[in-house]
Write a protein that holds these residues in place. Structure first.
Motif, mmCIF file in Angstrom:
data_model
loop_
_atom_site.group_PDB
_atom_site.id
_atom_site.type_symbol
_atom_site.label_atom_id
_atom_site.label_comp_id
_atom_site.label_asym_id
_atom_site.label_seq_id
_atom_site.Cartn_x
_atom_site.Cartn_y
_atom_site.Cartn_z
ATOM 1 N N PRO A 1 -39.870 -17.651 30.929
ATOM 2 C CA PRO A 1 -39.465 -18.946 31.496
ATOM 3 C C PRO A 1 -37.996 -19.285 31.265
ATOM 4 C CG PRO A 1 -40.806 -19.255 29.525
ATOM 5 C CD PRO A 1 -40.896 -17.801 29.873
ATOM 6 N N ASP A 2 -37.358 -18.662 30.264
ATOM 7 C CA ASP A 2 -35.958 -18.960 29.970
ATOM 8 C C ASP A 2 -35.010 -17.902 30.511
ATOM 9 O OD1 ASP A 2 -36.584 -21.333 28.610
ATOM 10 O OD2 ASP A 2 -37.052 -20.213 26.785
ATOM 11 N N LEU A 3 -35.520 -17.002 31.347
ATOM 12 C CA LEU A 3 -34.670 -16.008 31.995
ATOM 13 C C LEU A 3 -33.668 -16.709 32.908
ATOM 14 C CD1 LEU A 3 -34.565 -12.766 32.570
ATOM 15 C CD2 LEU A 3 -35.679 -13.414 34.713
ATOM 16 N N LEU A 4 -32.436 -16.261 32.904
ATOM 17 C CA LEU A 4 -31.438 -16.805 33.834
ATOM 18 C C LEU A 4 -31.552 -16.035 35.149
ATOM 19 C CD1 LEU A 4 -28.394 -17.238 31.407
ATOM 20 C CD2 LEU A 4 -29.875 -19.020 32.355
ATOM 21 N N PRO A 5 -32.067 -16.674 36.198
ATOM 22 C CA PRO A 5 -32.329 -15.964 37.450
ATOM 23 C C PRO A 5 -31.092 -15.879 38.338
ATOM 24 C CG PRO A 5 -33.081 -18.206 37.650
ATOM 25 C CD PRO A 5 -32.531 -18.067 36.251
ATOM 26 N N TRP A 6 -31.116 -14.946 39.225
ATOM 27 C CA TRP A 6 -30.097 -14.860 40.260
ATOM 28 C C TRP A 6 -30.496 -15.782 41.399
ATOM 29 C CZ3 TRP A 6 -25.409 -14.467 41.035
ATOM 30 C CH2 TRP A 6 -24.846 -14.106 42.242
ATOM 31 N N VAL A 7 -29.534 -16.084 42.269
ATOM 32 C CA VAL A 7 -29.788 -16.998 43.378
ATOM 33 C C VAL A 7 -29.616 -16.261 44.704
ATOM 34 C CG1 VAL A 7 -29.063 -19.030 42.086
ATOM 35 C CG2 VAL A 7 -27.360 -17.723 43.356
ATOM 36 N N CYS B 1 -30.539 -5.329 42.368
ATOM 37 C CA CYS B 1 -29.995 -6.337 41.466
ATOM 38 C C CYS B 1 -30.686 -6.288 40.098
ATOM 39 C CB CYS B 1 -30.153 -7.715 42.091
ATOM 40 S SG CYS B 1 -29.578 -9.070 41.062
ATOM 41 N N CYS B 2 -29.896 -6.176 39.046
ATOM 42 C CA CYS B 2 -30.392 -6.112 37.681
ATOM 43 C C CYS B 2 -29.981 -7.366 36.924
ATOM 44 C CB CYS B 2 -29.842 -4.864 36.989
ATOM 45 S SG CYS B 2 -30.278 -4.721 35.247
ATOM 46 N N LEU B 3 -30.962 -8.109 36.413
ATOM 47 C CA LEU B 3 -30.708 -9.343 35.665
ATOM 48 C C LEU B 3 -30.867 -9.080 34.172
ATOM 49 C CD1 LEU B 3 -31.693 -10.177 38.574
ATOM 50 C CD2 LEU B 3 -32.680 -12.187 37.522
ATOM 51 N N ALA C 1 -22.272 -19.683 23.496
ATOM 52 C CA ALA C 1 -23.348 -19.910 24.458
ATOM 53 C C ALA C 1 -24.714 -19.677 23.841
ATOM 54 C CB ALA C 1 -23.167 -18.995 25.666
ATOM 55 N N ASP C 2 -25.689 -20.461 24.263
ATOM 56 C CA ASP C 2 -27.072 -20.260 23.837
ATOM 57 C C ASP C 2 -27.688 -19.064 24.560
ATOM 58 O OD1 ASP C 2 -27.031 -22.578 22.209
ATOM 59 O OD2 ASP C 2 -27.346 -23.812 23.996
ATOM 60 N N ARG C 3 -27.358 -18.924 25.856
ATOM 61 C CA ARG C 3 -27.837 -17.801 26.660
ATOM 62 C C ARG C 3 -26.701 -17.293 27.531
ATOM 63 N NH1 ARG C 3 -32.488 -20.133 30.095
ATOM 64 N NH2 ARG C 3 -31.503 -22.106 29.529
ATOM 65 N N ALA D 1 -23.621 -18.534 31.860
ATOM 66 C CA ALA D 1 -23.827 -18.851 30.454
ATOM 67 C C ALA D 1 -24.309 -20.290 30.329
ATOM 68 C CB ALA D 1 -22.537 -18.655 29.665
ATOM 69 N N VAL D 2 -25.160 -20.524 29.356
ATOM 70 C CA VAL D 2 -25.596 -21.879 29.037
ATOM 71 C C VAL D 2 -24.840 -22.310 27.784
ATOM 72 C CG1 VAL D 2 -27.529 -23.363 28.392
ATOM 73 C CG2 VAL D 2 -27.868 -21.516 30.056
ATOM 74 N N VAL D 3 -23.930 -23.252 27.960
ATOM 75 C CA VAL D 3 -23.102 -23.751 26.866
ATOM 76 C C VAL D 3 -23.332 -25.258 26.747
ATOM 77 C CG1 VAL D 3 -20.761 -23.962 25.956
ATOM 78 C CG2 VAL D 3 -21.384 -21.965 27.338
ATOM 79 N N ASP D 4 -23.724 -25.698 25.558
ATOM 80 C CA ASP D 4 -24.010 -27.125 25.321
ATOM 81 C C ASP D 4 -25.001 -27.668 26.348
ATOM 82 O OD1 ASP D 4 -22.260 -27.183 23.144
ATOM 83 O OD2 ASP D 4 -20.546 -27.677 24.420
ATOM 84 N N GLY D 5 -25.975 -26.827 26.694
ATOM 85 C CA GLY D 5 -27.031 -27.260 27.608
ATOM 86 C C GLY D 5 -26.674 -27.207 29.075
ATOM 87 N N GLN D 6 -25.456 -26.797 29.412
ATOM 88 C CA GLN D 6 -25.010 -26.746 30.804
ATOM 89 C C GLN D 6 -24.880 -25.298 31.280
ATOM 90 O OE1 GLN D 6 -24.463 -29.477 32.855
ATOM 91 N NE2 GLN D 6 -25.344 -30.631 31.143
ATOM 92 N N LEU D 7 -25.429 -25.015 32.478
ATOM 93 C CA LEU D 7 -25.303 -23.692 33.068
ATOM 94 C C LEU D 7 -23.950 -23.573 33.757
ATOM 95 C CD1 LEU D 7 -26.559 -20.936 33.875
ATOM 96 C CD2 LEU D 7 -27.418 -22.057 35.944
#
Length: 355
Positions: A136-142, A170-172, A226-228, A263-269
């Protein structure tokens, strides 16, 4: 792959340079070949884009039996008709006879469901498949929309950068700074909130291990606080798609090039400059041009030979356009980013289109 929408569109009719009985109906920057006199500039008709899968009844109604792509001859794809590239189908289906198409065009109504039209899903070869787990916390491509369908994504003269679009898969990769966990997925699997379990056969995991992507992502997370961190790359070579760039996807070092970073930094993507962040650390897709946005320049760059191999081994798939300063686009309702795909690529023979 772009979002599939079947919409009513205002047409601009142009002459076909090589056929007296045909004309070109322009929708955005797309052009579809139509019978002469069937439509006039300013009129509205339904536009069915490439990669749409049509039901049998609609195919018969449009006189396209046996003329579409795929094993079931039901998929819309680009073709050349009397030398002109035709992308998509312009029509007025009988099922919409009572619909005010001009009003529907203004409202942006999607008729895909009403017409029984679905989006084509490319097959997944065994080497790209594998066991999956919830992520659920995977950063997906768009999905990136096509510039020809949305030519107003960028402002005239807006500073943009154009990179080469590679024909691979595409590799995530998502790196979690807190736990050190690394999740790997494909675009299609990742869109379902799933990651691929690590094994020694899966193409994506082989590419990630061989190129040290997880280690680079960990360093980037520390550098950015970054968190992620998400690293999005294209895996390519023999055994992946028909365009190989002189590499082998079956080797210990599959072809790989990064095209985006988040990157997710301070809760922002945040979406970040891959070339600027990763130069020397990982391969990145080639930059072809930067300057003021001009759709004619972008469409010209979408054609020609690939530059990744340094040897112009085969045709180019296309290009991806981004603003120099990352921003939101009200036109697409997401990132200001678009692709343009070359006509030679779209109409090549024997091409593969795996997920």
């Amino acid at each position: 792959m772009s979002t599939l929408k079947v919409t009513a569109e205002r047409l601009t009719i142009l002459e076909h340079p090589n056929a007296d009985a045909l004309e070109l109906a322009q929708v955005g920057l797309y052009r579809a070949v139509v019978a002469r006199g069937a439509y006039r500039t300013g009129e509205t008709a339904v536009y069915i884009p490439e990669q749409a899968v049509l039901p049998a009844g609609l195919i018969e109604e449009l006189g396209l039996t046996g003329r579409l792509a795929g094993g079931d001859a039901n998929r819309v794809r680009a073709v050349r008709l009397r030398g002109e590239l035709s992308q998509g189908i312009v029509c007025r289906p009988g099922a919409l006879a009572g619909v005010d198409l001009a009003e529907a065009a203004g409202a942006g109504t999607d008729f895909a469901g009403a017409l029984g039209i679905t989006k084509w899903q490319p097959p997944i070869p065994t080497a790209m498949n594998g066991e999956v787990e919830r992520a659920p916390d995977l950063l997906p491509w768009v999905d990136i929309e096509n510039l020809k369908r949305f030519p107003d994504v960028f402002e005239p003269g807006e500073p943009v950068v154009v990179t080469e679009k590679l024909h691979g898969t595409c590799c995530l990769v998502t790196y979690h700074a807190g736990s050190g966990e690394v999740q790997v997925s494909s675009k299609g699997v990742g869109a379902q909130g799933l990651a691929l379990r690590e094994d020694g056969v899966n193409l994506y995991w082989r590419a990630v291990r061989a190129h040290g992507v997880a280690e680079v992502a960990a360093g980037l997370a520390e550098r950015l606080g970054a968190d992620r961190v998400g690293i999005f790359g294209e895996v390519f070579g023999t055994g992946v798609q028909d365009l190989t760039y002189g590499r082998s996807g079956r080797s210990e070092l599959p072809g790989y090039a990064v095209f985006d970073v988040s990157a997710v930094v301070d809760g922002q993507l945040c979406w970040l400059d891959a070339a600027g962040l990763l130069a020397g650390a990982l391969p990145v897709v080639p930059e072809l041009w930067r300057g003021p946005f001009d759709p004619a320049v972008v469409l010209e760059l979408a054609e020609g030979r690939e530059t990744l191999s340094g040897r112009s081994l085969h045709i180019r798939e296309g290009v991806v356009v981004r603003p120099l300063t990352e921003r939101y686009s009200p036109v697409t309702g997401g990132r200001a980013i678009a692709k343009a795909v070359g006509g030679a690529y779209l109409t090549r023979k024997g091409g593969t289109e795996y997920e």
